[in-house]
Write an enzyme that holds these catalytic residues in place. Structure first.
Site, PDB file in Angstrom:
ATOM      1  N   THR A 151       0.829  -1.292  -0.102  1.00 29.46           N
ATOM      2  CA  THR A 151      -0.065  -0.021  -0.010  1.00 29.46           C
ATOM      3  C   THR A 151       0.800   1.296   0.096  1.00 29.46           C
ATOM      4  OG1 THR A 151      -1.571  -1.088   1.340  1.00 29.46           O
ATOM      5  CG2 THR A 151      -1.862   1.116   1.207  1.00 29.46           C
ATOM      6  N   VAL A 180     -11.198  -8.079   0.962  1.00 27.50           N
ATOM      7  CA  VAL A 180     -10.691  -6.524   1.495  1.00 27.50           C
ATOM      8  C   VAL A 180      -9.560  -6.587   2.434  1.00 27.50           C
ATOM      9  CG1 VAL A 180     -11.863  -4.166   2.360  1.00 27.50           C
ATOM     10  CG2 VAL A 180     -13.010  -5.634   0.768  1.00 27.50           C
ATOM     11  N   GLY A 181      -8.706  -5.635   2.164  1.00 27.66           N
ATOM     12  CA  GLY A 181      -7.497  -5.519   3.114  1.00 27.66           C
ATOM     13  C   GLY A 181      -7.945  -4.427   4.119  1.00 27.66           C
ATOM     14  N   ASP A 182      -6.846  -3.950   4.778  1.00 26.94           N
ATOM     15  CA  ASP A 182      -6.845  -2.926   5.876  1.00 26.94           C
ATOM     16  C   ASP A 182      -6.969  -1.550   5.305  1.00 26.94           C
ATOM     17  OD1 ASP A 182      -4.285  -3.569   5.053  1.00 26.94           O
ATOM     18  OD2 ASP A 182      -3.663  -1.980   6.337  1.00 26.94           O
ATOM     19  N   THR A 202       1.090  -0.551   6.172  1.00 25.63           N
ATOM     20  CA  THR A 202       1.277  -1.404   4.919  1.00 25.63           C
ATOM     21  C   THR A 202       1.924  -2.673   5.324  1.00 25.63           C
ATOM     22  OG1 THR A 202       2.517  -1.580   2.899  1.00 25.63           O
ATOM     23  CG2 THR A 202       3.669  -0.246   4.582  1.00 25.63           C
ATOM     24  N   GLY A 203       1.532  -3.723   4.478  1.00 31.54           N
ATOM     25  CA  GLY A 203       1.608  -5.182   4.915  1.00 31.54           C
ATOM     26  C   GLY A 203       0.494  -6.052   4.831  1.00 31.54           C
ATOM     27  N   GLY A 205      -2.799  -7.196   5.417  1.00 35.46           N
ATOM     28  CA  GLY A 205      -3.960  -6.397   5.869  1.00 35.46           C
ATOM     29  C   GLY A 205      -4.773  -7.292   7.043  1.00 35.46           C
TER      30      GLY A 205
HETATM   31  N1  GLY Z   1      -2.264  -3.884   3.232  1.00 37.49           N
HETATM   32  C1  GLY Z   1      -3.009  -4.098   2.145  1.00 37.49           C
HETATM   33  C2  GLY Z   1      -3.720  -5.345   2.069  1.00 37.49           C
HETATM   34  O1  GLY Z   1      -3.398  -6.257   2.709  1.00 37.49           O
HETATM   35  O2  GLY Z   1      -4.475  -5.342   0.976  1.00 37.49           O
END
Ligand code: GLY
Length: 308
Positions: A151, A180-182, A202-203, A205
């Site tokens: 991200t 869906v991520g974070d 970032t990483g 989610g």
């Molecule tokens: N951090 C972005 C995701 O896991 O989608």
């Protein structure tokens, strides 16, 4: 006084432009939008926007979030296709009383009705990357879930004291359609309260959301921690908890910006490059775990090797 911070080397050029905007008196929101759209528009950055990492069905499904820390309002889109600049859609949704987080078709219809540019976000390269990875899956070869970096997150404080957080990503490579991520989830991928500061993650989610890490960082700053200690403590808290559950720390990197303009970063990676900007210009930095703390310094060419 102004300050801005973003994740990964990929935000360097956009953040440099954004810092120049802030120096000229622009708002934190315009600076965040500028820095992130520069990454979204560049297909060389394979984990964000145009040419992003496809889901299992070959489609590029985008997540983005935006928070105005003075109004304490947020907006976001998730699992959405064909929106050229997801951060612009998230920003437009911020400020609504309701319906500020839209998924899939609803997000796309909103972007069209708002007059935002739409485009097929797949490129020949992203489709080739997807085909090759799907072949590896069929061959049952081990697959690296992340190709390129995750991200783009940007946090800004402008000279009027306004604070904004923004995120944009195509998410986990070969995710299930609808995953869906974070990054569009307020409190996990981003949070901003102009009284204390802003944070973003970032990483992976799925891990970030288990600790609501961005809210946790801002909450630590509310209780008096500086941006750096808050990033370190939030990450340590989740890593310790996971370790107690018999799990590895996972792949997470965090950034923070205090209401006073202080920067923070922490990571579970060997090296996490990030970019800061202030009255002295934009600076490529790196965070590295060093025992129970983080070593923060100017990024070396060696640390940036292989970075897009
Ligand atoms: N951090 C972005 C995701 O896991 O989608």
């Amino acid at each position: 006084m102004f300050a801005i911070i973003g994740t990964w080397k990929m935000c360097h050029d956009g953040l440099t432009e954004a810092a120049a905007l802030l120096a000229g008196g622009a708002s934190a929101g315009d600076a965040v939008e500028r820095a992130i759209t520069r990454v979204e528009d560049n297909p060389a950055y394979v984990s964000v926007g145009y040419g992003g990492l496809p889901a299992r069905d070959g489609h590029v499904l985008l997540d983005a979030g935006y928070m105005d820390g003075n109004a304490l309002r947020y907006g976001g889109i998730m699992a959405a296709e064909n929106i050229q600049n997801p951060i612009r859609a998230a920003r437009l949704l911020c400020g609504r009383e309701t319906n500020c987080l839209l998924a899939g078709r609803g997000a796309e219809q909103f972007a069209v009705s708002a007059g935002l540019p739409m485009r097929d976000m797949r490129t020949a390269e992203s489709t080739a990357r997807w085909r090759e990875a799907m072949q590896s899956l069929r061959d049952e070869a081990p697959l690296d879930a992340y190709r390129g970096h995750d991200t783009v997150c940007v946090l800004a404080l402008d000279s009027s004291g306004r604070m904004v957080a923004g995120t944009s990503t195509s998410g986990l490579f070969l995710k299930e359609p609808g995953r869906v991520g974070d990054s569009p989830i307020v409190g996990s991928g981003f949070y901003c309260d102009a009284r204390y500061g802003a944070a973003a993650a970032t990483g992976l989610g799925e891990d970030v959301m288990r600790g609501c890490l961005s809210y946790e960082i801002v909450s630590l700053m509310r209780r008096g921690a500086d941006a750096q200690s808050a990033c370190e403590e939030a990450l340590r808290g989740l890593a310790d908890r996971k370790r107690a559950l018999g799990e590895a720390a996972g792949s997470i990197s965090l950034i923070a910006l205090s209401a006073q303009g202080g920067f923070g970063a922490s990571t579970t990676l060997d090296v996490f490059p990030f970019v800061t900007g202030d009255g002295t210009g934009a600076h490529l930095m790196a965070a590295q775990p060093a025992g129970n703390t983080m070593r923060i310094g100017t990024a070396t060419a060696e640390e940036l090797a292989g970075e897009p």
